[in-house]
Scaffold this active site. Sequence first.
Site, short mmCIF file in Angstrom:
data_model
loop_
_atom_site.label_atom_id
_atom_site.label_comp_id
_atom_site.label_asym_id
_atom_site.label_seq_id
_atom_site.Cartn_x
_atom_site.Cartn_y
_atom_site.Cartn_z
N ASP A 233 0.83 -1.20 0.00
CA ASP A 233 0.00 0.00 0.00
C ASP A 233 0.87 1.25 0.00
O ASP A 233 1.97 1.25 -0.55
CB ASP A 233 -0.93 -0.02 1.22
CG ASP A 233 -2.31 0.54 0.91
OD1 ASP A 233 -2.39 1.73 0.53
OD2 ASP A 233 -3.30 -0.19 1.02
N HIS A 303 -3.97 5.94 3.20
CA HIS A 303 -4.62 4.73 2.71
C HIS A 303 -3.99 3.47 3.31
O HIS A 303 -4.69 2.57 3.78
CB HIS A 303 -4.54 4.71 1.19
CG HIS A 303 -5.36 3.65 0.52
ND1 HIS A 303 -4.87 2.39 0.24
CD2 HIS A 303 -6.64 3.66 0.07
CE1 HIS A 303 -5.81 1.68 -0.36
NE2 HIS A 303 -6.89 2.41 -0.48
N SER A 622 -11.29 -1.06 -0.99
CA SER A 622 -10.00 -1.03 -0.32
C SER A 622 -10.14 -1.27 1.17
O SER A 622 -9.21 -1.76 1.82
CB SER A 622 -9.31 0.33 -0.53
OG SER A 622 -8.74 0.41 -1.80
#
Length: 1017
Positions: A233, A303, A622
């Site tokens: 990520d 994220h 996600s």
Amino acid sequence: MRRLAIPTLVLALITGTTGVAGSAAAAPAGPSGGGSTGYFTPGSDKKVILTDGADRRPGGRKAAEQQATADESRPGMYIVELAEEPLTSYAGGSSGLARTRPEAGARLDVTSAPARAYRGHLDAQRDAVASAAKVTVTAAYTTAFNGFSAKLTTEQVTALRADKRVRAVTASKALGTPTPPPTAPIASTTATATPDELDKSAGADTAGRPDTPGKPGKPGPGTGAGMVIGVLDTGIWPESASFAKKMPAPASWRGTCQTGIAFVAEHCNGKIVGARYFADSWLAYGGTVPEGEILSPRDVAGHGTHTASTAAGLPLPNVTIDGRRFGPVSGVAPDAQIAVYKVLWGGMGYDADIIAGIDAAVADGVQVLNFSIGSQLGDWEANTPIGIAFLNATLAGVFVAASAGNTGIVSGAISNAAPWVTTVGAAVTKLDEATVKLGDGTKLVGGSLDILPGGDSRPMVFGEQAGSPDLGAVYCEPGSLDSAKIKGKVVACALSDTFGSAAEIKAKGGAAMVVFDPVGNYRINSIYNFPVVYLPTEKQAGTLFNYLMRHPTDAKVSLRSGGDGSSVPGLPSVADFSSTGPDKVTLGVFKPDLVAPGSNIIAAVSPAGNFGRNYDAYSGTSMASPYVAGAAAILRATHPDWSPGAVASAMRTTATDTVGTSNPLDQGSGFLNLAKATDPGLVIQPTAKELVTFSETAQPDGKELNLPAISLREYDGTRPVTITRTLTNVGKAKETYRSSVSGLPGMKVTVSPASVTLAPGMSATVTITVRRGSAPWDRYVTGAITWQGKAHSARIPVAARPWGITPRPYADDGEEFGRMTNGAFGSVQPGFTGPFVGRSTGYTPMRRTSYSMPAGVYGGVFDPKASGVKKIDFTVPANTAGIVVETTTDDPNTNLDLYLYKGDTLIYSSDRYWTSAEQAYKFLPEPGRYTAYVFAQFPGSAVVDFQLGHAIIGRNATYTGATLEAPATVERGLTYGFTLKPNKPLADGDFWAYTEWSTNGTVIPGNLVYTQQSSWQ
């Protein structure tokens, strides 16, 4: 008629074609000032995905789009896969080199003598290949992928593809989840931390810091203890309380803590057991990382921190965001450890760097990998380099969870569709509703995560009427609003940069914001630290917009938290943004696999990229993928002898239906039920040999893979399909399982033997035969097969689409692809081989009627009750082959849109910009009352004159005679032409007919055929 090719159609669905620049006054005066022609700017109907933190940036979605495409125009970076197997799948055979592929149930040991010897051999082979082609290697892979990345010339690509030691040479591709550079918080004017300051232990806004970590239960299998989850990520924010625990590394851990800017060795405290970053290919391709990024495992976007904490964050008793308590949070597997592999830069990364991360993760010893990364419209080919790397990781015993994608608008836009990957869609598990009550009593239920004022109604103003249109007041863009006009009022804004809009209204003294989208968008909320209500549907936008037009100076509204549950079908339900199946790449692979919580998920983030917050709400697949990754860690800890395939099967066969749909194209196997997955009774998993064979096939099908699902896309419905599945008892007792079939209307499904009795560890193979029966052609029929035992139950979803005259790689979403054709040069593409007999109804004219209506708002939003809308009802009888409705006008300054409804259900909308030649249709419609709404989006005068044409084509009707000429026999997959010629000249205008085909007595619905007399002159 006038249908678009699929690639163009998909692009149009994503980018849209309506909307006009500038602002406007009400009709009939026409545009005001400077030749402006509408309220909403070009591209304003593009879907805005407020997911994954991607809207937290100056410029809103525009910044993400620029970052997403910035690195796609520089050619030259390639992935070279070498012919020999990597460590994970090498089974021996080379002289003097022992097997390195682990036995079933065992783990790869990269430190063993055979692994070291074979790695040395691969290194030597790679150096020899690169030297022969005069290539400088950028990154080398040996564990989960054998090859390298390099910047290549055309001549080097040619030379490498001719080298027998090379299996494939593939252009490197960018993918990811667009995320922002660091931004300043709405709540304060504190500056964003710079890279040199990022090693500080807190973000810019300490008011958002959570309470101290809670005391989790005793570590054990049920908490994922001893498992390592690798997260590919954007990195991690190591100071987060979700990771604030020192833990010893597992004995099998072989990873490292790679330091870099603002990331030191102490940040790997055991909870974060290892950290690395991969940017070699990114840097070789672009020269530098994006602005705001830093070369280290540290996350500046948020994220990666969010996904890591969702999977394995520590329990916290209460998280506070902007001073507001949101209650307890915890990762799914709170005692699992996290290994960080930063492969995204500014939210994007090259597959060459991602493969390097996968390669390292497998070598380091992770048990689970999470991959919340995908492509905008999903996979377009099978067996990509990343897919092969994940296959080899799976063969080495690593479970891979990956996001399905956030493109629910287009069916089949599935990312990460490889059969050895568990592809996860998103579910809504919390309502988070808010109610907007307009001054006329109308209630609109949207969503909000903010504290709303409640109480009595207050004044509301449309942003366009409260600021400068040239500066984007319709969207409440920063700097566009007049504080004197919005002070103390609720401001209604069209959807664009929502965080920027909220900041603008707050700074100018507004009381709250109501966001609407003129063409509808996904149901997603964010935390704005300001009262914001989001109305996601086009219908809601039309209602609100037209209320504002009727009340330009006296609009009233009240806002309150909560609603009536109407914003979703129920809980849990599939999120509207979640990508839906089928897998458009392979016919026999079923995707998504299942759904998990993915809407409004609160977890740790990077304060550098999230207004100084340490925790925030993100939405997207996600967020659902790490939920499954955490669940997999628990299952691996509970059942250390289970393979990744067994883990995936246990999750899927025990999943439960969502509310609002049981369609596996939407929900896969259903909503994850971890409690049941720990004791599934049966597992259905493919063998390593099956998966390897699939990976080596140029155009794999996959229906014979022993997967816990059945996909029969585009199968020959004239003959039965027989497949097998092998069931294995992983329970502790002997048990008898009896099969049953549910759903699948019109299909004839048999399972033989109908029941199986299995002792622990034993397997049985069953034969499943599927016959079409009376099921419709060229449409999906879905259902399930269940094996019910005394103590356990295992269910697998089934989706079947018998191919009649047109293949379609997507689902049934209203478009009948290939169904309409011209009678002078018609075509069909049959899905069967054999005799081909056709019949026709002959041609019936399209009946046109002239209408007039008063003009409504110039450049407005459709609402059935608005001015500028004409309602025309008509009845469709039973046994109708198709209905076609069209609009035209002689006024070149008028733009019409067309909406076809049955009751309150929208059947079809046609709103192409700029044209009034709109068309709506429905093939094999249900009988009943239908309504066509003609909307003068841009009226050219005070009164709008137009024509509405409609044709209702009966399936067994007899109209004006016509002669059908078609081939007598056909072969599956080939395209054949046919003509339907009128027996006598036709009058002026358009005519429609229906054709129907049969083969060996089996009737197959055909085409809606149109023609004009000019086609035959």
